[in-house]
Each structure stands twice: as structure tokens, then as C-alpha cells.
Design a protein around this motif. Structure first.
Motif, PDB file in Angstrom:
ATOM      1  N   LYS A 503       0.842  -1.203   0.000  1.00 25.02           N
ATOM      2  CA  LYS A 503       0.000   0.000   0.000  1.00 25.02           C
ATOM      3  C   LYS A 503       0.872   1.246   0.000  1.00 25.02           C
ATOM      4  CE  LYS A 503      -0.734  -0.073   5.039  1.00 25.02           C
ATOM      5  NZ  LYS A 503      -1.772  -0.095   6.099  1.00 25.02           N
ATOM      6  N   PRO A 504       0.314   2.376  -0.445  1.00 23.47           N
ATOM      7  CA  PRO A 504       1.110   3.601  -0.547  1.00 23.47           C
ATOM      8  C   PRO A 504       1.610   4.066   0.821  1.00 23.47           C
ATOM      9  CG  PRO A 504      -0.935   3.806  -1.769  1.00 23.47           C
ATOM     10  CD  PRO A 504      -1.060   2.570  -0.940  1.00 23.47           C
ATOM     11  N   VAL A 505       2.793   4.710   0.788  1.00 20.47           N
ATOM     12  CA  VAL A 505       3.403   5.257   1.999  1.00 20.47           C
ATOM     13  C   VAL A 505       3.640   6.747   1.781  1.00 20.47           C
ATOM     14  CG1 VAL A 505       5.388   5.193   3.544  1.00 20.47           C
ATOM     15  CG2 VAL A 505       4.530   3.074   2.508  1.00 20.47           C
ATOM     16  N   VAL A 506       3.068   7.554   2.664  1.00 22.59           N
ATOM     17  CA  VAL A 506       3.260   9.004   2.564  1.00 22.59           C
ATOM     18  C   VAL A 506       4.675   9.348   3.002  1.00 22.59           C
ATOM     19  CG1 VAL A 506       2.514  11.255   3.400  1.00 22.59           C
ATOM     20  CG2 VAL A 506       0.819   9.454   2.949  1.00 22.59           C
ATOM     21  N   VAL A 507       5.351  10.168   2.190  1.00 16.61           N
ATOM     22  CA  VAL A 507       6.658  10.705   2.569  1.00 16.61           C
ATOM     23  C   VAL A 507       6.405  12.072   3.199  1.00 16.61           C
ATOM     24  CG1 VAL A 507       8.980  11.279   1.802  1.00 16.61           C
ATOM     25  CG2 VAL A 507       7.683   9.488   0.619  1.00 16.61           C
ATOM     26  N   GLU A 508       6.473  12.102   4.514  1.00 10.79           N
ATOM     27  CA  GLU A 508       6.155  13.334   5.229  1.00 10.79           C
ATOM     28  C   GLU A 508       7.201  14.411   4.968  1.00 10.79           C
ATOM     29  OE1 GLU A 508       3.418  13.637   6.774  1.00 10.79           O
ATOM     30  OE2 GLU A 508       2.740  11.637   7.369  1.00 10.79           O
ATOM     31  N   THR A 541      11.681  -1.627  -6.710  1.00 18.75           N
ATOM     32  CA  THR A 541      11.333  -0.501  -7.582  1.00 18.75           C
ATOM     33  C   THR A 541      10.076   0.150  -7.021  1.00 18.75           C
ATOM     34  OG1 THR A 541      10.036  -1.956  -9.019  1.00 18.75           O
ATOM     35  CG2 THR A 541      12.327  -1.559  -9.641  1.00 18.75           C
ATOM     36  N   ILE A 542       9.961   1.484  -7.232  1.00 17.61           N
ATOM     37  CA  ILE A 542       8.829   2.206  -6.653  1.00 17.61           C
ATOM     38  C   ILE A 542       8.233   3.186  -7.656  1.00 17.61           C
ATOM     39  CG2 ILE A 542       9.746   2.061  -4.294  1.00 17.61           C
ATOM     40  CD1 ILE A 542      10.557   5.040  -4.578  1.00 17.61           C
ATOM     41  N   GLU A 543       6.995   3.555  -7.371  1.00 19.30           N
ATOM     42  CA  GLU A 543       6.344   4.649  -8.090  1.00 19.30           C
ATOM     43  C   GLU A 543       6.217   5.823  -7.123  1.00 19.30           C
ATOM     44  OE1 GLU A 543       2.388   4.405 -10.387  1.00 19.30           O
ATOM     45  OE2 GLU A 543       1.905   5.421  -8.489  1.00 19.30           O
ATOM     46  N   LEU A 544       6.676   7.014  -7.570  1.00 20.63           N
ATOM     47  CA  LEU A 544       6.506   8.242  -6.799  1.00 20.63           C
ATOM     48  C   LEU A 544       5.232   8.915  -7.268  1.00 20.63           C
ATOM     49  CD1 LEU A 544       8.211   9.602  -4.562  1.00 20.63           C
ATOM     50  CD2 LEU A 544       9.444   7.819  -5.794  1.00 20.63           C
ATOM     51  N   GLY A 545       4.264   9.046  -6.372  1.00 11.02           N
ATOM     52  CA  GLY A 545       3.009   9.676  -6.739  1.00 11.02           C
ATOM     53  C   GLY A 545       2.807  10.991  -6.004  1.00 11.02           C
ATOM     54  N   ALA A 546       2.496  12.049  -6.730  1.00 14.03           N
ATOM     55  CA  ALA A 546       2.201  13.350  -6.127  1.00 14.03           C
ATOM     56  C   ALA A 546       0.697  13.601  -6.224  1.00 14.03           C
ATOM     57  CB  ALA A 546       2.974  14.454  -6.836  1.00 14.03           C
ATOM     58  N   HIS A 547       0.089  14.142  -5.148  1.00 12.62           N
ATOM     59  CA  HIS A 547      -1.351  14.350  -5.062  1.00 12.62           C
ATOM     60  C   HIS A 547      -1.636  15.813  -4.707  1.00 12.62           C
ATOM     61  CE1 HIS A 547      -2.264   9.952  -4.999  1.00 12.62           C
ATOM     62  NE2 HIS A 547      -1.019   9.905  -4.518  1.00 12.62           N
ATOM     63  N   ALA A 548      -2.799  16.294  -5.175  1.00 11.30           N
ATOM     64  CA  ALA A 548      -3.206  17.678  -4.939  1.00 11.30           C
ATOM     65  C   ALA A 548      -4.518  17.697  -4.164  1.00 11.30           C
ATOM     66  CB  ALA A 548      -3.356  18.419  -6.261  1.00 11.30           C
ATOM     67  N   ASP A 549      -4.880  18.898  -3.673  1.00  9.26           N
ATOM     68  CA  ASP A 549      -6.167  19.034  -2.980  1.00  9.26           C
ATOM     69  C   ASP A 549      -7.259  19.381  -3.995  1.00  9.26           C
ATOM     70  OD1 ASP A 549      -5.857  21.727  -3.559  1.00  9.26           O
ATOM     71  OD2 ASP A 549      -5.095  22.222  -1.572  1.00  9.26           O
ATOM     72  N   ARG A 550      -8.439  19.731  -3.523  1.00  6.87           N
ATOM     73  CA  ARG A 550      -9.611  19.954  -4.372  1.00  6.87           C
ATOM     74  C   ARG A 550      -9.586  21.295  -5.095  1.00  6.87           C
ATOM     75  NH1 ARG A 550     -12.850  23.214  -0.870  1.00  6.87           N
ATOM     76  NH2 ARG A 550     -11.803  23.323   1.150  1.00  6.87           N
ATOM     77  N   LYS A 551      -8.642  22.187  -4.735  1.00  7.86           N
ATOM     78  CA  LYS A 551      -8.618  23.524  -5.318  1.00  7.86           C
ATOM     79  C   LYS A 551      -8.001  23.462  -6.719  1.00  7.86           C
ATOM     80  CE  LYS A 551      -7.995  25.347  -0.641  1.00  7.86           C
ATOM     81  NZ  LYS A 551      -7.065  26.029   0.283  1.00  7.86           N
ATOM     82  N   GLY A 552      -8.541  24.231  -7.643  1.00  9.74           N
ATOM     83  CA  GLY A 552      -8.040  24.239  -9.010  1.00  9.74           C
ATOM     84  C   GLY A 552      -8.697  23.163  -9.852  1.00  9.74           C
ATOM     85  N   SER A 553      -8.479  23.256 -11.200  1.00 15.32           N
ATOM     86  CA  SER A 553      -9.109  22.296 -12.107  1.00 15.32           C
ATOM     87  C   SER A 553      -8.398  20.963 -12.034  1.00 15.32           C
ATOM     88  CB  SER A 553      -9.053  22.832 -13.542  1.00 15.32           C
ATOM     89  OG  SER A 553      -7.716  22.875 -13.995  1.00 15.32           O
ATOM     90  N   ASP A 554      -9.112  19.929 -12.466  1.00 14.73           N
ATOM     91  CA  ASP A 554      -8.532  18.591 -12.454  1.00 14.73           C
ATOM     92  C   ASP A 554      -7.298  18.526 -13.344  1.00 14.73           C
ATOM     93  OD1 ASP A 554     -10.569  17.924 -10.798  1.00 14.73           O
ATOM     94  OD2 ASP A 554     -11.692  16.721 -12.269  1.00 14.73           O
ATOM     95  N   ARG A 634      -0.055  15.611  -0.841  1.00 14.76           N
ATOM     96  CA  ARG A 634       0.926  14.678  -0.306  1.00 14.76           C
ATOM     97  C   ARG A 634       1.760  14.064  -1.424  1.00 14.76           C
ATOM     98  NH1 ARG A 634      -3.898  12.229  -1.226  1.00 14.76           N
ATOM     99  NH2 ARG A 634      -3.914  10.004  -1.821  1.00 14.76           N
ATOM    100  N   THR A 635       2.923  13.567  -1.013  1.00 11.71           N
ATOM    101  CA  THR A 635       3.774  12.787  -1.918  1.00 11.71           C
ATOM    102  C   THR A 635       3.903  11.387  -1.323  1.00 11.71           C
ATOM    103  OG1 THR A 635       5.017  14.757  -2.564  1.00 11.71           O
ATOM    104  CG2 THR A 635       6.037  12.616  -3.014  1.00 11.71           C
ATOM    105  N   GLU A 636       3.633  10.366  -2.129  1.00 12.85           N
ATOM    106  CA  GLU A 636       3.653   8.988  -1.665  1.00 12.85           C
ATOM    107  C   GLU A 636       4.534   8.136  -2.565  1.00 12.85           C
ATOM    108  OE1 GLU A 636      -0.906   8.450   0.081  1.00 12.85           O
ATOM    109  OE2 GLU A 636      -0.471   7.910  -2.012  1.00 12.85           O
ATOM    110  N   PHE A 637       4.951   7.006  -2.016  1.00 10.08           N
ATOM    111  CA  PHE A 637       5.544   5.997  -2.892  1.00 10.08           C
ATOM    112  C   PHE A 637       4.856   4.671  -2.623  1.00 10.08           C
ATOM    113  CE2 PHE A 637       8.147   5.186   0.891  1.00 10.08           C
ATOM    114  CZ  PHE A 637       8.266   3.807   0.893  1.00 10.08           C
TER     115      PHE A 637
END
Length: 647
Positions: A503-508, A541-554, A634-637
């Protein structure tokens, strides 16, 4: 000139004093020299300096330091023409703890003999003494009043499988009560023994009166590995020739010690042999001699013990242990550890106790035991209760007459532990987790954690360790530890937080410039932690995933997130991580965060399992919405493979 003066002084028996000194009867000679010095007029400078120097020598050799200093100072005042005077002044000031004066005279002697090891080591010892005194070891040292008397006691030796008997030498004995030792001015030595009672308390010592006892000087006992043979030093009485110390042995039979017999280590009876020490394995007898083939003064040798107390050839222990000075009173702890006393190695003054350990290359590593085992006086004759760090030794510290007494010592057990917890990123204990520790001291252990995730392992001081925590379904985590060299109890705390594989792990604490993909400097610690995880798990091997909040367009959020994820990947590549192990993915606001128990504990308004999508967040109070938006930004891997580079 001296010869003429000696011839002209027969009325005060200078020749007799010289003969006594030659025989090694230093106390008797010193008394004669004192009378001669008083009768010699100050105008007779050469004779006065000659007598004063010899008076200093005799008092130095019987440890009457105040008189030795006074006599040598008089010899110096009358210009005694021998540079050895400066060396001996340095030695007696050194043994008196007057280190500045000692260094002064050592340096003056080195002007005459620049390479003299005794003076060089004397200066080193004086300089080190202040450090040893300021930073003593943890040994507890106490004078054993029960064992001591108003006379002299020395060379304790523990005996028996339980080490519940203590043999030692003393001049208080009744067997020799009418004798006066011309060497020391005291009675000849007898052997005493103290035993423990049923409560483990030492009892008043009693003189050994078995057949071994004689009217002459004997002592420094040591015992064979089966406890049935006592080796000891024996000095016969002779008014004509020098008194030579010899090694004798006594068999034990019917709970008593038999008559002593001379050990046939050498054929002649002229070679001095003393201070026997039997090795615990029964193979060797260590001893002291000034025989030819040494390095100066008295050296420590050994000989192999054969059946029926036959002995092999003599083997010098070499220059790593023996010096130009005297090495005395060996004690063999095991095949690779011996203790001995020396005034040739750098020390605090007089005889110091040293520990010598044999390294893997066959070389002896010699260490001064420091304060409080050692002092500015004579410290020697140590014995241990087997493997325990407790025992006895002898010392003349704080005795104005220079007489020796028995001291006890023990070394408190120093405990060093590493402990902590193995948890997941939400601080929940991980079942079936293991901590492995490998140390340069040879430690290699794997310890399972307890149900609460805790572990505890004992370590050694001043050692480097590598640790790894692991558990099924989680990435490994490594840690390096260097324990402190200081002698004190210590507990190190290291907690491991393992990242799950499924499962994804948040990089604080990864931060970007506002509305940009540029990493802020505050992100370095978190990014370096991610690099460590990848280095600890080189096949992942990992995937670096970056996530945004609800503000702004998709669309905007997805592009910004992609650029931010790529910034993290670029940082990792610059740090040496293979690009083939990394994938950047910008999710924008498409994968809102699901509330974990840890999040709910911190923010009770967030129920466990809730998805922080736009509908849920907009139903919160304004300040609560900001918290939810922060969780979504957040940024997760996530682990994408476990077999990188395994082909």
C-alpha cells in the motif's frame, strides 16, 4: 680519588657497607652509610657525595623514598660525578608523586643519554599520570584491614575452585619472628592464608605452618591448575655470598603442604629465579629472572611444565613486555592475557600493574591499568577470582615506611543495551518482525520482537554495529550504531518504522514552492530518508506519486502533480538511484486520502475509513477543511517490484 678515600676510611667500615650492598642487604648497608655520612666532614666533598649516592641507592631499593630523595640531593649538592644520579632522582620523585620534579631530572639525564628508554618512558608516565588520576577507571579499590597488620603484606593469590582461600606473604609471622631481613630491615616473609566462612566473609588470616614453612624468606605463591602444587619464591640465608632467590614447589597431600623442593628450571643455584605464576591450563610456569638474554633489569620468562615437575627451556616473553627496567610478579589470566608489574613501561611511579593481551598476529598489547589500581607508589601482585572482575593486589601507597599491604578491587558490571520498537508507518506493532545486529566484536544475533513490537539486546562499549529490522510484507530498514568508549552504563534507543509493500506510503515533510514543482530546502531530510530506504532495499522498484487538494481544475492539478513527482524522481537520480527503479506519477486530486486510525487520533473530526473527497471536505468547518486539504496534498511511494537486478 675514591679508592684512596675508601682506603683511608676503614675506621668507619666503608668496605663493610659496600659489601652489604653488594650482597643485596640494602637495609643493613643503608644504616651503615648513614653513620658514615654523619662522620664524614663537609670538606670531604668527594667522599660525602660517594656515600650519599650509595645511601640513596639503598633507600631507593627498599622504598624509603624520603631518605632516598634526601641522600640523592646531598650527592647532587656535592657534585657526584655520575649522570645516573639524575635518572635515580627522577625515579624517586616519580614514585613520590612529585611529577614536575621527576620530569626535570629525567630531562637532565637525557642530556647525557638522549635515547634512554627509562627516562623517556618516565616522562611519558609522569605526563599520563595526571590524565589517569583525573579520569580513573570504574574499579572500586579498598584496603583490606582484616588481612593487613602493622607489618608488611604482599602478593595475594586466590586458591580453590570457589576462590574462597587467599594466600599472601607477611612479615608478621611467628615462624620467622626472631629473623631480621638485612635486605629490607624487616622480618623474613611467611605465608598466611585467609578463608571464607559459610556466609562468604573473609576470616582472620593464619600463618601456614605445614612442612613447607621454614625459618627463611619465602612467598609469592602460585598454584597448579589442579590446586595440588604450590610454586613459590624461596631465599636462603647466606652471610658470605649474595642471596639468590629460587623457585620451589610444594605438593599438597592430606590437606597439608609438603616440604618444598627446588624446581629444576636451571641447573645452577646462582641464577636468580622468582615470582612463579602457573598458567590456568597447566602448561607453563611464568617467572622472573635477570638471566643472560634479557632486555635489561629483570625480565619475565616462561618454561613448559612436564610431568613430575620437570621443566623445559626458558623462553623470554620479548620486548613488547620486557623493558630496560624491571618486569615482575606475573599473573596468567588465560592463554592470551597476563598481568605484571613494571617500572620500565610508562607508569604513575614505582611499579605499576599492566595488562598484556595477545592479538591475532601474536603480538602483546600492553596497557597500564590506570588509577585507582595504580598509584605513585608500588602496585603489584594482582590476582583474580577466575573470570570475575574482582580480586586483590598489593600496594605501598600512603605508607610512609614504604611497606606493602593488601587491597581488594572489583569492577562493576558495565551494561550497554540497544532497545526500541519495530512498527509500521502508523506506529502499530508489526507481528513476526525481527531485528538482526552484527558487530565488529563478532556479535551476530537475530532477535524476534515481542507482541508489542519491542526488542532489547546487550552490546559492548566502543564497538561499531549494523542493525536491520525486517518483517514479512514490509521493506527492510538498516541502522548503524557506534557505542561510546566511556566506561558507564548506557542504553541506546532505536525505533524502526517499516514501510509496507502492498500500500502507498506518505513521505512526510516534502515541500514545494507555491504553485510550482520546485522542491524547498526543508524537504532534504525527508528525501534523504527515502534514499536510505531504497539503498536498504536494493531490489525494490517504486512509483513516486504526487497528489493535490480539491482547489483548481482537475487538469491543472494533474499536470502540477506530475511535475512535482518528477522533481522528486530527479532528486533521487541525482543522489545515485538508478532511474530504472523509479516511476513518476501525477495523480492530481483523483485519489483523495483515506483516513487512518493515526489521522483520526490526531484529528477526531475525521472518522477512520472516510475518504477525503470534495463532497466530504466541503461538509467540514473552514478550519477543518484546511486540515483535510493538507492530508490530500501529499507525496507517496508505492512498491512496484521486488526483483530489480536479481537476474
Amino acid at each position: 680519588m675514591i679508592a684512596v678515600l675508601i682506603t683511608g676510611c676503614k675506621s668507619v667500615k666503608l668496605s663493610e657497607a659496600e659489601q652489604k650492598q653488594k650482597l643485596g642487604e640494602y637495609y643493613a648497608a643503608s644504616e651503615m652509610y648513614r653513620k658514615l655520612y654523619r662522620k664524614t666532614k663537609p670538606a670531604q666533598k668527594e667522599l660525602r657525595s660517594y656515600i650519599a649516592y650509595r645511601l640513596g641507592d639503598c633507600n631507593r631499593l627498599i622504598n624509603n623514598l624520603p631518605r632516598a630523595i634526601s641522600a640523592y640531593s646531598n650527592a647532587l649538592r656535592y657534585d657526584y660525578p655520575d649522570s645516573m644520579l639524575y635518572l635515580h632522582l627522577g625515579q624517586v620523585y616519580h614514585s613520590s608523586g612529585r611529577y614536575a620534579d621527576a620530569i626535570k631530572y629525567y630531562k637532565e639525564f637525557l642530556e647525557y643519554v638522549p635515547d634512554n628508554a627509562q627516562a623517556i618512558n618516565g616522562i611519558k608516565g609522569c605526563e599520563a599520570a595526571a590524565e589517569w588520576t583525573a579520569h580513573p577507571t570504574l574499579h572500586n579499590v579498598a584496603r583490606m584491614e582484616l588481612l593487613n597488620s602493622r607489618r608488611s603484606e604482599f602478593c595475594p593469590m586466590l586458591y580453590g575452585e570457589k576462590y574462597d582461600q587467599l594466600f599472601f606473604n607477611s612479615t608478621r609471622g611467628e615462624v620467622n619472628k626472631d629473623s631480621v631481613n638485612a635486605i629490607t630491615g624487616m622480618k623474613n616473609n611467611a605465608i598466611f592464608v585467609s578463608k571464607k566462612d559459610e556466609q562468604g566473609r573473609w576470616q582472620k588470616p593464619e600463618e601456614l605452618t605445614d612442612a613447607i614453612a621454614t625459618g627463611y624468606d619465602y612467598g609469592t605463591p602460585s598454584f597448579s591448575s589442579d590446586w595440588n602444587t604450590m610454586y613459590y619464591t624461596y631465599c636462603s640465608d647466606d652471610d658470605i655470598d649474595p642471596r639468590t632467590a629460587e623457585i620451589y614447589y610444594s605438593p599438597r597431600s592430606s590437606a597439608s603442604w609438603g616440604k618444598g623442593q627446588r624446581a629444576g628450571i636451571v641447573k645452577d643455584s646462582v641464577t636468580m629465579l622468582a615470582h612463579p605464576a602457573a598458567s590456568p591450563d597447566g602448561q607453563y610456569l611464568y617467572f622472573v629472572t635477570d638471566a643472560v638474554g634479557g632486555y635489561g633489569g629483570k625480565d619475565i620468562f616462561r618454561t613448559r611444565i612436564y610431568a613430575n615437575n620437570d621443566f623445559g627451556g626458558m623462553e623470554n616473553l620479548g620486548p613488547e613486555i620486557n623493558t630496560e627496567g624491571d618486569e615482575l610478579f606475573p599473573y596468567v589470566r588465560d592463554s592470551a592475557t597476563i598481568y605484571f608489574a613494571s617500572n620500565g613501561h610508562p607508569g604513575m611511579g614505582g611499579l605499576d600493574i599492566f595488562k598484556a593481551t595477545l592479538d591475532t598476529l601474536g603480538h602483546w598489547q600492553v596497557t597500564n591499568m590506570g588509577s585507582p589500581i595504580n598509584s605513585s607508589g608500588d602496585d603489584f601482585g594482582i590476582t583474580f577470582a577466575g573470570a570475575a572482575e574482582t580480586g586483590f593486589f598489593s600496594s605501598n601507597r600512603k605508607d610512609g615506611r614504604g611497606w606493602d599491604h593488601i587491597y581488594s578491587f572489583d569492577y562493576p558490571t558495565i551494561t550497554i543495551f540497544i532497545e526500541g520498537y519495530v512498527s509500521d508507518n502508523d506506529e502499530n506493532p508489526i507481528p513476526n518482525s525481527v531485528v538482526r545486529i552484527v558487530g565488529k566484536d563478532g556479535l551476530n544475533v537475530k532477535t524476534p520482537t515481542k507482541p508489542d513490537g519491542s526488542y532489547r539486546v546487550e552490546l559492548e562499549r566502543d564497538i561499531s554495529y549494523v542493525m536491520m529490522a525486517s518483517a514479512p510484507g514490509f521493506l527492510n530498514q538498516n541502522f548503524e550504531l557506534q557505542t561510546d568508549a566511556e566506561e558507564k552504563n548506557e542504553t541506546y534507543y532505536v525505533d524502526f518504522y517499516l514501510s509496507p509493500i502492498d500500500k502507498p506510503v506518505v513521505v512526510e515533510n516534502i515541500f514545494y514552492e507555491f504553485d510550482k514543482a520546485t522542491l524547498l530546502p526543508e524537504s532534504k531530510t525527508a528525501l534523504d530518508g527515502l534514499i536510505k530506504i531504497l539503498n536498504d532495499n536494493p531490489n525494490v522498484t517504486i512509483e513516486l506519486g504526487a497528489h493535490a487538494d480539491r482547489k483548481g481544475s482537475d487538469a491543472y492539478n494533474e499536470k502540477l502533480a506530475q511535475r512535482r513527482a518528477q522533481s522528486v524522481v530527479d532528486y533521487l537520480i541525482d543522489a545515485g538511484i538508478d532511474p530504472a527503479r523509479l516511476t513518476a506519477k501525477g495523480y492530481g486530486e483523483s485519489v483523495p486520502k483515506t483516513v487512518t486510525p493515526k489521522m483520526a487520533e490526531t484529528h477526531p473530526f475525521l472518522p477512520v475509513g472516510a475518504v477525503l473527497n470534495e463532497t466530504f471536505v466541503e461538509g467540514l468547518l473552514p478550519e477543518q477543511q484546511e486540515v483535510a486539504d493538507q492530508y490530500n496534498r501529499r507525496t507517496e511511494f508505492i512498491v512496484t517490484g521486488l526483483e530489480y537486478n536479481l537476474k
